[in-house]
Design an enzyme around this catalytic site. Sequence first.
Site, PDB file in Angstrom:
ATOM      1  N   ASP A   2     -11.469  20.094 -10.252  1.00  0.00           N
ATOM      2  CA  ASP A   2     -11.776  18.682 -11.132  1.00  0.00           C
ATOM      3  C   ASP A   2     -11.444  19.095 -12.684  1.00  0.00           C
ATOM      4  OD1 ASP A   2     -13.089  17.016 -12.636  1.00  0.00           O
ATOM      5  OD2 ASP A   2     -14.354  16.357 -10.890  1.00  0.00           O
TER       6      ASP A   2
ATOM      7  N   LYS B 268     -11.933   8.450 -16.989  1.00  0.00           N
ATOM      8  CA  LYS B 268     -12.566   9.127 -18.471  1.00  0.00           C
ATOM      9  C   LYS B 268     -11.370   9.003 -19.311  1.00  0.00           C
ATOM     10  CE  LYS B 268     -16.447   9.568 -16.159  1.00  0.00           C
ATOM     11  NZ  LYS B 268     -16.769  10.715 -15.166  1.00  0.00           N
TER      12      LYS B 268
ATOM     13  N   TYR C 286     -19.790  18.126 -10.807  1.00  0.00           N
ATOM     14  CA  TYR C 286     -20.434  16.793 -10.917  1.00  0.00           C
ATOM     15  C   TYR C 286     -21.253  16.304  -9.820  1.00  0.00           C
ATOM     16  CZ  TYR C 286     -19.548  11.783 -11.395  1.00  0.00           C
ATOM     17  OH  TYR C 286     -19.559  10.211 -11.423  1.00  0.00           O
TER      18      TYR C 286
ATOM     19  N   ARG D 116       0.819  -1.147  -0.015  1.00  0.00           N
ATOM     20  CA  ARG D 116      -0.088  -0.154   0.153  1.00  0.00           C
ATOM     21  C   ARG D 116       0.719   1.500   0.107  1.00  0.00           C
ATOM     22  NH1 ARG D 116      -1.466   1.975   4.429  1.00  0.00           N
ATOM     23  NH2 ARG D 116      -1.594   0.165   5.652  1.00  0.00           N
TER      24      ARG D 116
HETATM   25  C1  LIG Z   1     -16.921  10.701 -13.689  1.00  0.00           C
HETATM   26  C2  LIG Z   1     -16.579  11.809 -12.959  1.00  0.00           C
HETATM   27  C3  LIG Z   1     -16.089  11.817 -11.775  1.00  0.00           C
HETATM   28  C4  LIG Z   1     -15.980  10.578 -10.805  1.00  0.00           C
HETATM   29  O1  LIG Z   1     -15.139   9.643 -11.332  1.00  0.00           O
HETATM   30  P1  LIG Z   1     -15.395   7.950 -10.930  1.00  0.00           P
HETATM   31  O2  LIG Z   1     -14.273   7.477 -11.350  1.00  0.00           O
HETATM   32  O3  LIG Z   1     -16.720   7.619 -11.840  1.00  0.00           O
HETATM   33  O4  LIG Z   1     -15.679   8.130  -9.625  1.00  0.00           O
HETATM   34  C5  LIG Z   1     -15.716  13.074 -11.146  1.00  0.00           C
HETATM   35  N1  LIG Z   1     -15.772  14.413 -11.828  1.00  0.00           N
HETATM   36  C6  LIG Z   1     -15.942  14.187 -13.243  1.00  0.00           C
HETATM   37  C7  LIG Z   1     -16.232  15.634 -13.801  1.00  0.00           C
HETATM   38  C8  LIG Z   1     -16.459  13.186 -13.889  1.00  0.00           C
HETATM   39  O5  LIG Z   1     -17.018  13.188 -14.890  1.00  0.00           O
END
Ligand SMILES: *Cc1c(COP(=O)(O)O)cnc(C)c1O
Length: 391
Positions: free
Chosen positions: A185, A210, A113, A60
Amino acid sequence: MMSKPLAVPADLAPETRLVHAGASYGEHGFVNPAVYHGSTVLFPTAAAFHAQNQPYLYGRRGTPTSRALEEAVELVEGGYKAKVTPSGMSAVSTTLLAFLRAGDHVLVTDSVYHPVRAFCDGMLRGLGIETTYYAPLIGHGIRHLIRPETRIVYAESPGSQTMEVQDIPAIAEATHKAGALLMIDNTWGAGHYFKAFRHGADISVQAATKYLVGHSDAMMGTVTCSAETWDRFSAAYEEMGVFAGPDDMFLTLRGIHTLDVRLARHMASAIAVAEWLRTRPEVETVLHPALSNAPGHDLWRRDFTGASGLFSVLLKPCADAALDAFLDGLRLFGMGFSWGGCESLCIPFRPHRTATRWLPEGPCLRLHVGLEHPEDLIADLAEGFRNLARS
Ligand SMILES: *Cc1c(COP(=O)(O)O)cnc(C)c1O
């Protein structure tokens, strides 16, 4: 042991550096690092055990696989140091919990989000941490909302679904003047088309799920910190016991190697599809940061070096059944949430707003333009509009 290849020199173009990111962790001549499945790391002697100064101590606490990925993420984001988490949402929650304490206040963009809003209104509220939502296009005006107890200003640019591009340098200036931290983000631009740290962010998180992964086959989050925020964050990361699975880390690193070429294609195709949509009589407006009528378009031109494949479309009011006929008739655009993969997606949405109002009356669609040929995608949408008109 074989000598390691050099770490990627800083004077090379970003595209070149992405291709070789993490390569210094490859051994025995392999260009990619191994996938280390490991918890126990042995110490060769009692002296080594007492000293605890060998490169790896415990699964870890880091493996060659995690270090290679962290190095690649640092390269993408341009921050001081990075850690990875099991999902984008855990990147957000770990970071907020690292910096916020009972009695603190956090300012969050109204275009956030949605699951982040749920975290703020649920977990953070329960811990005695107050959230205020602000209008995404507030810019310098954020200074009127900052209080003495405001610890974090949270931005997401462009915003989820409604795609407002935020004035990050202006927000950063007001945030820093008040002694608070700016967290962003950075998922949409993937850290490649928006350099968060150059524009004043202190912490940049991504849903690597993503674009960094890029193939819809793994979940991953990244947290990149400035030098000033690193110690606090990395201590909290340890305390909370966060780590991610080795195979998913490997897939994320693999995705990063092709990030530039994939994003370039997503951008070109998405702009082609967006411009075509803008000519359609069924469409009220197209919310794509690279199109001149989009909210914050001038800021996008000033601060971003590209646009990814995700944007939104507002249709003129139509019957629910007509919208469903449009969606059901699409062959290439699938209906699903997690974007950033090779395949195109189209889903309906209703924005959730508490600090601002959402005025358009027609249905809203979020499109992710994948790596298919844009002419095929346009033909698919044209067929969708024929179905919409027929029903
Ligand atoms: C999908 C997404 C998240 C969360 O990501 P996960 O891997 O699904 O937990 C956070 N912020 C944005 C802008 C996203 O599109």
